[in-house]
Each structure stands twice: as C-alpha cells, then as structure tokens.
Design a protein around this motif. Structure first.
Motif, PDB file in Angstrom:
ATOM      1  N   GLU A  18       6.455   5.087  -9.149  1.00 36.82           N
ATOM      2  CA  GLU A  18       7.454   4.124  -8.748  1.00 36.82           C
ATOM      3  C   GLU A  18       8.304   3.743  -9.948  1.00 36.82           C
ATOM      4  O   GLU A  18       7.816   3.659 -11.072  1.00 36.82           O
ATOM      5  N   ALA A  19       9.579   3.519  -9.689  1.00 36.61           N
ATOM      6  CA  ALA A  19      10.512   3.147 -10.756  1.00 36.61           C
ATOM      7  C   ALA A  19      10.964   1.722 -10.533  1.00 36.61           C
ATOM      8  O   ALA A  19      11.288   1.332  -9.407  1.00 36.61           O
ATOM      9  N   ASP A  20      10.960   0.923 -11.623  1.00 39.04           N
ATOM     10  CA  ASP A  20      11.543  -0.415 -11.571  1.00 39.04           C
ATOM     11  C   ASP A  20      12.309  -0.647 -12.855  1.00 39.04           C
ATOM     12  O   ASP A  20      12.516   0.282 -13.652  1.00 39.04           O
ATOM     13  N   GLU A  21      12.699  -1.862 -13.084  1.00 37.88           N
ATOM     14  CA  GLU A  21      13.543  -2.153 -14.253  1.00 37.88           C
ATOM     15  C   GLU A  21      12.821  -1.946 -15.565  1.00 37.88           C
ATOM     16  O   GLU A  21      13.447  -1.789 -16.616  1.00 37.88           O
ATOM     17  N   ASP A  22      11.480  -1.911 -15.517  1.00 40.62           N
ATOM     18  CA  ASP A  22      10.711  -1.697 -16.743  1.00 40.62           C
ATOM     19  C   ASP A  22      10.387  -0.234 -16.983  1.00 40.62           C
ATOM     20  O   ASP A  22       9.822   0.119 -18.011  1.00 40.62           O
ATOM     21  N   GLY A  23      10.679   0.616 -16.025  1.00 39.61           N
ATOM     22  CA  GLY A  23      10.392   2.039 -16.194  1.00 39.61           C
ATOM     23  C   GLY A  23       9.620   2.589 -15.005  1.00 39.61           C
ATOM     24  O   GLY A  23       9.760   2.110 -13.878  1.00 39.61           O
ATOM     25  N   LEU A  24       8.802   3.582 -15.289  1.00 38.10           N
ATOM     26  CA  LEU A  24       8.029   4.238 -14.248  1.00 38.10           C
ATOM     27  C   LEU A  24       6.599   3.707 -14.220  1.00 38.10           C
ATOM     28  O   LEU A  24       5.978   3.507 -15.264  1.00 38.10           O
ATOM     29  N   ASN A  25       6.075   3.521 -13.007  1.00 31.63           N
ATOM     30  CA  ASN A  25       4.689   3.105 -12.803  1.00 31.63           C
ATOM     31  C   ASN A  25       3.972   4.183 -12.005  1.00 31.63           C
ATOM     32  O   ASN A  25       4.471   4.636 -10.975  1.00 31.63           O
ATOM     33  N   VAL A  26       2.816   4.599 -12.514  1.00 28.92           N
ATOM     34  CA  VAL A  26       2.001   5.591 -11.818  1.00 28.92           C
ATOM     35  C   VAL A  26       0.866   4.864 -11.108  1.00 28.92           C
ATOM     36  O   VAL A  26       0.046   4.207 -11.746  1.00 28.92           O
ATOM     37  N   ILE A  27       0.836   4.977  -9.803  1.00 29.23           N
ATOM     38  CA  ILE A  27      -0.175   4.287  -8.989  1.00 29.23           C
ATOM     39  C   ILE A  27      -1.064   5.338  -8.346  1.00 29.23           C
ATOM     40  O   ILE A  27      -0.574   6.193  -7.589  1.00 29.23           O
ATOM     41  N   PRO A  28      -2.378   5.327  -8.647  1.00 24.47           N
ATOM     42  CA  PRO A  28      -3.282   6.307  -8.013  1.00 24.47           C
ATOM     43  C   PRO A  28      -3.205   6.207  -6.495  1.00 24.47           C
ATOM     44  O   PRO A  28      -3.115   5.114  -5.942  1.00 24.47           O
ATOM     45  N   LEU A  29      -3.244   7.366  -5.846  1.00 27.31           N
ATOM     46  CA  LEU A  29      -3.204   7.372  -4.390  1.00 27.31           C
ATOM     47  C   LEU A  29      -4.483   6.794  -3.812  1.00 27.31           C
ATOM     48  O   LEU A  29      -4.464   6.154  -2.770  1.00 27.31           O
ATOM     49  N   TRP A  30      -5.606   7.042  -4.465  1.00 32.97           N
ATOM     50  CA  TRP A  30      -6.880   6.492  -4.029  1.00 32.97           C
ATOM     51  C   TRP A  30      -7.648   5.931  -5.221  1.00 32.97           C
ATOM     52  O   TRP A  30      -7.474   6.400  -6.351  1.00 32.97           O
ATOM     53  N   THR A  31      -8.459   4.927  -4.968  1.00 27.32           N
ATOM     54  CA  THR A  31      -9.295   4.326  -6.013  1.00 27.32           C
ATOM     55  C   THR A  31     -10.702   4.141  -5.462  1.00 27.32           C
ATOM     56  O   THR A  31     -10.901   4.023  -4.250  1.00 27.32           O
ATOM     57  N   MET A  39     -13.992   3.623  -1.101  1.00 25.88           N
ATOM     58  CA  MET A  39     -12.742   4.244  -1.538  1.00 25.88           C
ATOM     59  C   MET A  39     -11.598   3.665  -0.718  1.00 25.88           C
ATOM     60  O   MET A  39     -11.685   3.582   0.516  1.00 25.88           O
ATOM     61  N   THR A  40     -10.553   3.244  -1.405  1.00 26.68           N
ATOM     62  CA  THR A  40      -9.343   2.788  -0.739  1.00 26.68           C
ATOM     63  C   THR A  40      -8.211   3.760  -1.042  1.00 26.68           C
ATOM     64  O   THR A  40      -8.204   4.430  -2.082  1.00 26.68           O
ATOM     65  N   MET A  41      -7.235   3.818  -0.144  1.00 22.69           N
ATOM     66  CA  MET A  41      -6.139   4.786  -0.267  1.00 22.69           C
ATOM     67  C   MET A  41      -4.828   4.119   0.117  1.00 22.69           C
ATOM     68  O   MET A  41      -4.796   3.238   1.000  1.00 22.69           O
ATOM     69  N   ASN A  42      -3.751   4.509  -0.549  1.00 22.15           N
ATOM     70  CA  ASN A  42      -2.415   4.040  -0.222  1.00 22.15           C
ATOM     71  C   ASN A  42      -1.693   5.105   0.606  1.00 22.15           C
ATOM     72  O   ASN A  42      -1.772   6.303   0.300  1.00 22.15           O
ATOM     73  N   PHE A  43      -0.993   4.674   1.628  1.00 24.00           N
ATOM     74  CA  PHE A  43      -0.307   5.610   2.525  1.00 24.00           C
ATOM     75  C   PHE A  43       1.196   5.335   2.504  1.00 24.00           C
ATOM     76  O   PHE A  43       1.625   4.185   2.605  1.00 24.00           O
ATOM     77  N   TYR A  44       1.948   6.412   2.368  1.00 30.42           N
ATOM     78  CA  TYR A  44       3.401   6.322   2.308  1.00 30.42           C
ATOM     79  C   TYR A  44       4.017   7.096   3.469  1.00 30.42           C
ATOM     80  O   TYR A  44       3.467   8.111   3.911  1.00 30.42           O
TER      81      TYR A  44
END
Length: 318
Positions: A18-31, A39-44
């Motif tokens: 993800e990109a914001d004003e501070d730069g790029l953020n890497v978010i794991p798809l699952w943790t 285990m939790t997962m993000n869905f897009y």
C-alpha cells in the motif's frame, strides 16, 4: 491509502503493498498468532492488475502444509470483498487443534471409603462422631472396577506442526486377601470378594478381612466404629463418648473410658487379645479402671482374683 498491488515473493509469501504519503507499506496477506493456533487473512477485491481474486488463488497463497483451514470462512470473505469492493481484513481462516492428553486409569469403588465429616440428625444437627458404618461385603460381591488409561490424541498448529499429547498413566490396584480380579490388558478389571468381611483399601491393595484393625484411638478424630460383619481389634484407647459395634468379637488392647461397646460375641479389654482372635488360649489380661479397689471388689464380688480372667459378653461389657 490506496492498494497498489499484491506482491508474491519468491518464497511464496504473499503481501499487499500500500502507498501513502509516507511511502510504501507491506502488509502480510496472512498472519499467525504467537501460539501458532490461529491464522488470519486479509481479502482484497482485486489484484494489482485489476482482476478479481478467486477463492482458489487465496488457497494457493496459504503456506505449504497449512492445516485447519475453514473453507467456508475463506469463501465468505472472498465473496464479501467482491461484493463491497473493499478489503475484508483479519478474517480467521484456520484454527489449530490442541493436543488431548489421555485419561489416567480410574478405580470405581462399590463402597464408600468412610471419610464423611458426620451424620445429620433429625433435628438438623451434625453428629461428628458418626461417619457411617465400615464397608462390608458378602462372598462373591462386586468390590471395585479398574478402568485402563486412555491414549493421548496429538494436535497440530495452523502451520502443520504436530503437537504431541501425553498418554494416561495406569493406576496400580492389586487384589489382596479375600479378593480376586478378572480382566486383561486394555479392558476393565473387576474385583470380587471371595469371602465375607470388611473391605480394606490400603495403598494399592484391595482386601477383605474378617478382622478390622484400628491402629489408633477411637475418638472424635476417628469417629465411631460400626461393622456388621467380622470382629474389631482396637490397638488404642476407646475414649469418652465413643461408640464401637462389632458383629462378632470386640477387642481393645488399651483402655476403655466412658464409652459404649457392643458385640455379638465376646468383648475383651487388655492383654492377650491377639491370642483370642487367633483361637489360642491367652496367657493373661490387663484391666485398667479409675474405680477404687472397693468399687472393683463390689463389681466382681462373685469372683476372686480377677487377674487373668476372661470376661465374655453377649452384648456390652464394662
């Protein structure tokens, strides 16, 4: 904060960038939780090319060997992301299973061990001396059952690691005098009496005896003693206020204070008692009393030289 793309690394770990004003953020798809059990997962709704992401694609992004996946939860999260057009975050999609330790061997007694604190009276008060009678059985009566231990069942975490379980431990229980047991490995053992008498459960041995031995005083701490089979041998003193009842013989090696004794046959107080229980001729008896010599003389006026005398009774003896 806009989703730029989903990035799949060479090691197979998928992350969202993800990109914001501070730069790029890497978010794991699952943790995975610290204990490895959830285990939790993000869905897009779409990938970096703007294409919808299928259920199977998300399954392919799961780590190799992943276990405990909730496919219904995964499918529902994918459908919601597509429907709303927004990410669905931190959905629990996998759950580990805790190991289940085996149960230790257990003994089920067919009698009460006699550790009650007392007996409730009609007026609601508690008689702390009355703990219930001693457990007695007839010949051929069921005494106890011993169930074997059960094996443990291992579990796993969401990354597929095995979580070992402990097997149950066997409970040692042996058949002593007057008791027989039947059963094999892995099955319930049944203990049965081979004679009538009182049940003696000491350490890891179950026995039946026609003589109840009490190695201490009969007092408030021990409670009153009542048996409906066999004899009683008390090696201590029967203290004031106590009650003792025997179906056959009652023997007290020490002193009887102001107490109540009942027996179907002989009541004996003092030395030589072991000989009587063994059917042998006793050598002598000791009698202790707080009565004066004159009172003793009056009590035994029909006897001379009461030392060494046996005083049988078909009830109570004083």
């Amino acid at each position: 904060m806009d989703l730029e793309r989903l990035l799949e690394r060479g090691d197979g770990l998928v992350s969202a960038v993800e990109a914001d004003e501070d730069g790029l953020n890497v978010i794991p798809l699952w943790t995975v939780s610290e204990d490895g059990m959830t285990m939790t997962m993000n869905f897009y709704p779409k990938d970096c090319f703007g294409d919808p992401i299928s259920d199977d694609k998300y399954r392919n992004w799961l780590p190799e060997g992943c276990r405990g996946v909730d496919n219904d939860a995964l499918d529902a999260a994918v459908a919601e992301a597509k429907k709303t057009g927004t990410p669905v975050m931190e959905v629990a999609i996998a759950q580990g299973v805790e190991p289940l330790n085996g149960r230790d061997g257990q003994v089920k007694l067919s009698f009460q061990k006699g550790d009650d604190v007392g007996t409730q009276q009609k007026d609601g008060s508690i008689n702390f001396r009355e703990r219930g009678g001693m457990a007695c059985v007839a010949e051929g009566e069921h005494v106890a059952s011993l169930t074997p231990p059960t094996p443990g069942k291992s579990g796993f975490d969401v990354l597929g690691n095995e979580l070992p379980a402990k097997d149950g431990k066997p409970l040692p229980l042996k058949a002593g005098n007057g008791v027989t047991s039947a059963g094999g490995d892995g099955v319930t053992h049944v203990f049965t009496s081979t004679m009538a008498g009182m049940i003696v459960f000491k350490e890891d041995t179950l026995s039946v005896s026609d003589i109840l031995e009490i190695n201490s005083d009969v007092d408030l701490a021990s409670g009153n003693v009542h048996v409906d089979k066999g004899s009683i041998l008390i090696k201590g003193t029967v203290t004031t206020g106590a009650e003792v009842t025997a179906q056959d013989n009652l023997v007290v090696e020490a002193v009887v204070e102001n107490a109540t004794l009942r027996a179907g046959n002989d009541v004996t107080v003092g030395g030589g008692v072991r000989d009587i229980l063994l059917g042998q001729q006793p050598k002598d008896f000791d009698i202790a009393t707080n009565a004066t010599p004159e009172e003793v003389h009056d009590l035994f006026f029909s006897r001379h030289g009461c030392g060494g005398e046996n005083l049988p009774s078909k009830g109570s003896a004083f």
